[in-house]
Motif scaffolding. Structure first.
Motif, mmCIF file in Angstrom:
data_model
loop_
_atom_site.group_PDB
_atom_site.id
_atom_site.type_symbol
_atom_site.label_atom_id
_atom_site.label_comp_id
_atom_site.label_asym_id
_atom_site.label_seq_id
_atom_site.Cartn_x
_atom_site.Cartn_y
_atom_site.Cartn_z
ATOM 1 N N GLN A 50 31.935 38.013 36.871
ATOM 2 C CA GLN A 50 31.961 36.692 37.498
ATOM 3 C C GLN A 50 32.791 36.711 38.777
ATOM 4 N N VAL A 51 33.959 37.346 38.711
ATOM 5 C CA VAL A 51 34.855 37.367 39.872
ATOM 6 C C VAL A 51 34.343 38.317 40.943
ATOM 7 N N PHE A 52 34.007 39.548 40.559
ATOM 8 C CA PHE A 52 33.671 40.554 41.562
ATOM 9 C C PHE A 52 32.261 40.401 42.113
ATOM 10 N N ALA A 53 31.282 40.203 41.225
ATOM 11 C CA ALA A 53 29.887 40.149 41.682
ATOM 12 C C ALA A 53 29.513 38.757 42.184
ATOM 13 N N VAL A 54 29.778 37.731 41.371
ATOM 14 C CA VAL A 54 29.337 36.383 41.721
ATOM 15 C C VAL A 54 30.213 35.791 42.824
ATOM 16 N N GLU A 55 31.530 35.881 42.621
ATOM 17 C CA GLU A 55 32.452 35.244 43.572
ATOM 18 C C GLU A 55 32.652 36.069 44.834
ATOM 19 N N MET A 56 32.835 37.404 44.679
ATOM 20 C CA MET A 56 33.169 38.245 45.824
ATOM 21 C C MET A 56 31.962 38.965 46.422
ATOM 22 N N GLY A 57 30.815 38.947 45.725
ATOM 23 C CA GLY A 57 29.615 39.562 46.278
ATOM 24 C C GLY A 57 29.553 41.067 46.151
ATOM 25 N N ALA A 58 30.277 41.663 45.178
ATOM 26 C CA ALA A 58 30.243 43.112 44.992
ATOM 27 C C ALA A 58 28.867 43.570 44.530
ATOM 28 N N GLY A 69 25.145 40.898 33.398
ATOM 29 C CA GLY A 69 26.293 40.024 33.540
ATOM 30 C C GLY A 69 27.628 40.661 33.187
ATOM 31 N N LEU A 70 27.680 41.995 33.175
ATOM 32 C CA LEU A 70 28.927 42.693 32.881
ATOM 33 C C LEU A 70 29.260 43.661 34.008
ATOM 34 N N ASP A 71 30.541 43.841 34.264
ATOM 35 C CA ASP A 71 31.018 44.875 35.184
ATOM 36 C C ASP A 71 31.516 46.032 34.325
ATOM 37 N N ILE A 72 30.817 47.169 34.387
ATOM 38 C CA ILE A 72 31.120 48.326 33.540
ATOM 39 C C ILE A 72 31.203 49.562 34.412
ATOM 40 N N ASP A 73 32.211 50.415 34.163
ATOM 41 C CA ASP A 73 32.226 51.710 34.832
ATOM 42 C C ASP A 73 32.749 52.775 33.883
ATOM 43 N N LEU A 74 32.748 54.031 34.315
ATOM 44 C CA LEU A 74 33.077 55.138 33.417
ATOM 45 C C LEU A 74 34.532 55.142 32.977
ATOM 46 N N PHE A 75 35.432 54.500 33.729
ATOM 47 C CA PHE A 75 36.844 54.502 33.353
ATOM 48 C C PHE A 75 37.142 53.535 32.211
ATOM 49 N N ASP A 76 36.272 52.556 31.973
ATOM 50 C CA ASP A 76 36.541 51.556 30.945
ATOM 51 C C ASP A 76 36.785 52.182 29.574
ATOM 52 N N ALA A 77 36.029 53.240 29.255
ATOM 53 C CA ALA A 77 36.131 53.847 27.928
ATOM 54 C C ALA A 77 37.469 54.522 27.682
ATOM 55 N N TYR A 78 38.207 54.830 28.735
ATOM 56 C CA TYR A 78 39.470 55.540 28.608
ATOM 57 C C TYR A 78 40.682 54.614 28.710
ATOM 58 N N CYS A 79 40.434 53.349 29.021
ATOM 59 C CA CYS A 79 41.520 52.411 29.325
ATOM 60 C C CYS A 79 41.851 51.491 28.165
ATOM 61 N N GLU A 80 43.077 50.974 28.201
ATOM 62 C CA GLU A 80 43.467 49.834 27.381
ATOM 63 C C GLU A 80 43.173 48.577 28.206
ATOM 64 N N HIS A 81 42.635 47.536 27.557
ATOM 65 C CA HIS A 81 42.216 46.332 28.278
ATOM 66 C C HIS A 81 43.059 45.151 27.831
ATOM 67 N N LEU A 82 43.750 44.526 28.777
ATOM 68 C CA LEU A 82 44.611 43.387 28.486
ATOM 69 C C LEU A 82 43.861 42.094 28.771
ATOM 70 N N LEU A 83 43.985 41.138 27.851
ATOM 71 C CA LEU A 83 43.261 39.869 27.946
ATOM 72 C C LEU A 83 44.236 38.701 27.926
ATOM 73 N N VAL A 84 44.047 37.763 28.850
ATOM 74 C CA VAL A 84 44.775 36.498 28.836
ATOM 75 C C VAL A 84 43.777 35.406 28.485
ATOM 76 N N ARG A 85 44.120 34.590 27.494
ATOM 77 C CA ARG A 85 43.218 33.538 27.020
ATOM 78 C C ARG A 85 43.875 32.171 27.124
ATOM 79 N N THR A 86 43.035 31.160 27.298
ATOM 80 C CA THR A 86 43.493 29.787 27.160
ATOM 81 C C THR A 86 43.403 29.400 25.688
ATOM 82 N N PRO A 87 44.073 28.327 25.276
ATOM 83 C CA PRO A 87 44.009 27.917 23.868
ATOM 84 C C PRO A 87 42.587 27.573 23.446
#
Length: 269
Positions: A50-58, A69-87
């Motif tokens: 949403q941010v990179f493709a839709v908003e920034m035009g990547a 509708g997903l941004d996926i690359d080869l590094f994702d599988a090796y990373c820890e992913h941090l999430l911030v959520r609203t209530p």
């Protein structure tokens, strides 16, 4: 801090078991956690799209057969992913409004390097690499860029770094080039005047932004994420790289955890 693309079909097949406890909630209106399933990683990838493709035009190039509708690359599988959520409602988790991924030194070896290696010559950082974590694909939903989500992300990162014996963070902060790059060139000039890293921590872009052919005298306001990084003590490692796929100028940043403001060091302790 940002990044780019290729294959990911599993949640975290190569991720090390570094996460020993959930990240705490900072501030109270937001909750912070590390992704523990493929579904949670997909939520992060959807926000990134949403941010990179839709908003920034990547121009994203996801792997063949990847869900739309997903941004996926080869590094994702090796990373820890941090999430911030609203209530959420009835005690359920709310939507993801902020995310970044963390690549540890051990995971970087399995991945064949850091994402930043693809954009910059990191030779001068060789001695630091055993203690460096790379953060990437940082983004916050447009409705939550006032600062709370960024504070939550950095508080959780400080705790993660302390727990895993890491003392330096690097990554790329991306700036849109929809104006042809004049904003990015002016931002580089402005930040370099006050936040340039020492020479032994400077890097060189592989595809430099053509700064000399762009305006550098615009009075610009750094984007919220970059303001947040600088307030946390980050330093600019050199001139921006040009990422044609994301249509961005990528500013290389470095942060030593010793330079974090006291409130984050208290969180880490």
């Amino acid at each position: 801090m940002n990044s780019s693309q290729d294959i990911v079909t599993h949640a975290l097949p190569h991720a090390p078991s570094l996460i020993q406890r959930p990240a705490r909630a900072i501030p109270a209106a937001l909750s912070v956690s590390w992704a523990r399933s493929e579904a949670e990683v997909r939520e992060a990838q959807a926000l990134r799209h949403q941010v990179f493709a839709v908003e920034m035009g990547a121009r994203l190039t996801p792997p063949k057969g990847a869900p739309a509708g997903l941004d996926i690359d080869l590094f994702d599988a090796y990373c820890e992913h941090l999430l911030v959520r609203t209530p959420g409602e009835d005690g359920e988790p709310g939507p993801v409004v902020g995310t970044y991924r963390v690549l540890t030194p051990a995971a970087a070896k399995r991945a064949g390097g850091l994402y930043s290696d693809t954009e910059f010559d990191l030779t001068r950082l060789r001695a630091l690499r055993p203690r460096v974590a790379e953060i990437g694909r940082s983004c916050v939903h447009a409705d939550h860029r006032s600062g709370g989500a960024i504070i939550a992300l950095w508080g959780a990162l400080a705790e993660f770094m302390a727990r895993n014996g890491l003392d330096t963070v690097i990554g790329c902060a991306s700036v849109s080039m929809r104006d042809g790059g004049h904003f990015a060139a002016s931002l580089w000039k402005q930040i370099a005047a006050t936040h340039l890293a020492p020479i032994d921590c400077q890097v060189r872009p592989r595809l430099p932004l053509p700064i000399d052919h762009l305006r550098q005298n615009l009075n610009v306001e750094p984007p919220a994420l970059i303001r947040g990084y600088l307030r946390c003590g980050a330093k600019l490692m050199g001139e921006p790289a040009w990422d044609p796929d994301f249509n961005t100028a990528d500013l290389p940043l470095l942060l030593r955890t010793a330079d974090l403001p006291a409130r984050f060091r208290r969180i880490a302790g």
